[in-house]
Design an enzyme around this catalytic site. Structure first.
Site, PDB file in Angstrom:
ATOM      1  N   GLU A 233       2.502 -11.510   5.522  1.00  0.00           N
ATOM      2  CA  GLU A 233       1.528 -10.849   6.398  1.00  0.00           C
ATOM      3  C   GLU A 233       2.075 -11.019   7.812  1.00  0.00           C
ATOM      4  O   GLU A 233       2.024 -12.112   8.387  1.00  0.00           O
ATOM      5  CB  GLU A 233       0.152 -11.503   6.269  1.00  0.00           C
ATOM      6  CG  GLU A 233      -0.445 -11.440   4.870  1.00  0.00           C
ATOM      7  CD  GLU A 233      -1.126 -10.117   4.575  1.00  0.00           C
ATOM      8  OE1 GLU A 233      -1.092  -9.224   5.451  1.00  0.00           O
ATOM      9  OE2 GLU A 233      -1.700  -9.978   3.482  1.00  0.00           O
TER      10      GLU A 233
ATOM     11  N   HIS B 160       0.841  -1.198   0.000  1.00  0.00           N
ATOM     12  CA  HIS B 160       0.000   0.000   0.000  1.00  0.00           C
ATOM     13  C   HIS B 160       0.878   1.252   0.000  1.00  0.00           C
ATOM     14  O   HIS B 160       2.058   1.193  -0.315  1.00  0.00           O
ATOM     15  CB  HIS B 160      -0.995  -0.049   1.156  1.00  0.00           C
ATOM     16  CG  HIS B 160      -1.692  -1.375   1.243  1.00  0.00           C
ATOM     17  ND1 HIS B 160      -2.659  -1.771   0.338  1.00  0.00           N
ATOM     18  CD2 HIS B 160      -1.526  -2.413   2.103  1.00  0.00           C
ATOM     19  CE1 HIS B 160      -3.073  -2.994   0.644  1.00  0.00           C
ATOM     20  NE2 HIS B 160      -2.399  -3.415   1.702  1.00  0.00           N
TER      21      HIS B 160
ATOM     22  N   HIS C 179       3.308  -6.832   4.339  1.00  0.00           N
ATOM     23  CA  HIS C 179       1.919  -6.499   4.645  1.00  0.00           C
ATOM     24  C   HIS C 179       1.610  -6.838   6.099  1.00  0.00           C
ATOM     25  O   HIS C 179       2.410  -7.447   6.807  1.00  0.00           O
ATOM     26  CB  HIS C 179       0.962  -7.285   3.740  1.00  0.00           C
ATOM     27  CG  HIS C 179       0.951  -6.820   2.322  1.00  0.00           C
ATOM     28  ND1 HIS C 179       0.073  -5.868   1.858  1.00  0.00           N
ATOM     29  CD2 HIS C 179       1.727  -7.173   1.265  1.00  0.00           C
ATOM     30  CE1 HIS C 179       0.303  -5.657   0.571  1.00  0.00           C
ATOM     31  NE2 HIS C 179       1.305  -6.430   0.184  1.00  0.00           N
TER      32      HIS C 179
ATOM     33  N   GLU D  42      -1.762   0.137   8.042  1.00  0.00           N
ATOM     34  CA  GLU D  42      -0.892  -0.867   7.444  1.00  0.00           C
ATOM     35  C   GLU D  42       0.188  -0.219   6.595  1.00  0.00           C
ATOM     36  O   GLU D  42       1.348  -0.656   6.602  1.00  0.00           O
ATOM     37  CB  GLU D  42      -1.725  -1.826   6.594  1.00  0.00           C
ATOM     38  CG  GLU D  42      -0.923  -2.943   5.948  1.00  0.00           C
ATOM     39  CD  GLU D  42      -1.748  -3.833   5.045  1.00  0.00           C
ATOM     40  OE1 GLU D  42      -1.183  -4.770   4.455  1.00  0.00           O
ATOM     41  OE2 GLU D  42      -2.980  -3.577   4.908  1.00  0.00           O
TER      42      GLU D  42
END
Length: 317
Positions: free
Chosen positions: A280, A105, A198, A142
């Protein structure tokens, strides 16, 4: 990373906690881990996929191949909380190696909903250019997390002699890049290894990290057949070192306790021609994981675990 809409997912009110139970995670890691530390996890919670957090969710034998730690950070956890301390490169065991870090992101995505909602081709289908990502219930995003870990990881790898390139650095570009561009960035750099960082956005009680591996895809512009094997090796080493350096257990809601998940719906993996994985690092919506993800000291350990895995992969040890 689980949120896929064009708008930011606002912080949610925490649900009442269920009673805790102690879960002993026993898994052997070849060459490094002799056993799991007894871990107090949030028990009895149903995950997003309907699984229950329990000892049964942990695999009795870990597939991880952890290497001895490569300690290049100072004992006090330097660099500082933003991870931007200068680091040298070019000399060391990774001299000549190129690593691409893809911070998931972008902090600027919030101001560019139209742009990031544009559909791009990922080979198997079309998806949004990018998303805003998720956040903790207290609003720690995030995008902010991934950029911080990326800076810390860059410093560690440069100290090992690697040439490190980031797909973006928060303010450049101002949003994105799109998922297809992120993949092409690593391809153009001829990266020896690439990793996308992430944090997940699942339900309270869903805990742990998982590493996403590319599945075999041969459709449109996507052809992962040559990178599936080396990417699995990279992901396995990252997972093994991450669990050892951070103490974070494998996910109790995806991956069946292995900490490894294979997917064919992510453009950043589908379009890659170099070994690449996603990680993640934890679930931002779980209060226990959120306490770790918002800690600068823990993020340094997370960067160290990822670095150790990449170093192990690139050195073949």
């Amino acid at each position: 990373m689980s949120y896929t809409g064009p708008e930011f997912e606002p912080p949610q009110t925490r649900r009442p906690r269920r009673g805790p139970m102690t879960v002993a995670l026993a898994a052997l890691v070849p060459g490094a881990l002799l056993g799991w530390v007894v871990y107090e996890a949030v028990g009895g919670g149903n995950g997003a996929s309907g699984r229950t957090a329990s000892a049964a969710s942990a695999s009795p034998h870990s597939p991880y191949s952890a290497s001895p730690p490569v300690r290049s950070a100072s004992p006090d956890g330097s660099p500082g909380d933003d991870g931007k301390a200068a680091a040298g490169g070019g000399a060391g065991p990774l001299a000549g190696k190129v690593v691409v870090i893809d911070p998931g992101h972008n902090p600027g995505n919030f101001q560019h909903a139209t742009e990031i909602n544009r559909q791009v081709d990922i080979g198997t289908n079309k998806k949004e250019c990018d998303t805003t990502g998720t956040s903790t219930n207290d609003g720690y995003t995030e995008a902010r997390f991934t950029l911080d870990v990326a800076h810390r990881l860059r410093t560690l790898l440069e100290k090992q002699g690697a040439t490190v390139k980031l797909t973006h650095d928060g303010d450049s570009p101002a949003w994105g890049p799109c998922v297809d561009e992120r993949a092409r960035f690593g391809n153009a750099a001829h990266a020896d290894a690439a990793i996308s960082i992430h944090a997940d956005g699942s339900a309270e009680g869903d805990r742990g990290f998982h590493v996403i591996l590319p599945g075999s895809v041969h459709a449109g512009a996507a052809d992962t057949r040559n990178i599936v094997g080396p990417s699995r090796d990279l992901g396995t080493r990252v997972a093994g070192n991450f669990v050892r350096d951070t103490g974070e257990p494998p996910s109790n809601y995806v991956g069946k306790g292995t900490g490894l998940v294979t997917r064919t719906d992510l453009g950043g993996l589908n379009l890659s021609t170099v070994p690449k994985v996603f990680i993640e690092c934890g679930n931002m919506r779980d209060s226990k994981d959120a306490a770790l993800l918002t800690s600068g000291a823990w993020r340094q350990r997370a960067a160290q675990g990822i670095s150790d895995g990449i170093v192990s992969f690139l050195r073949g040890s």
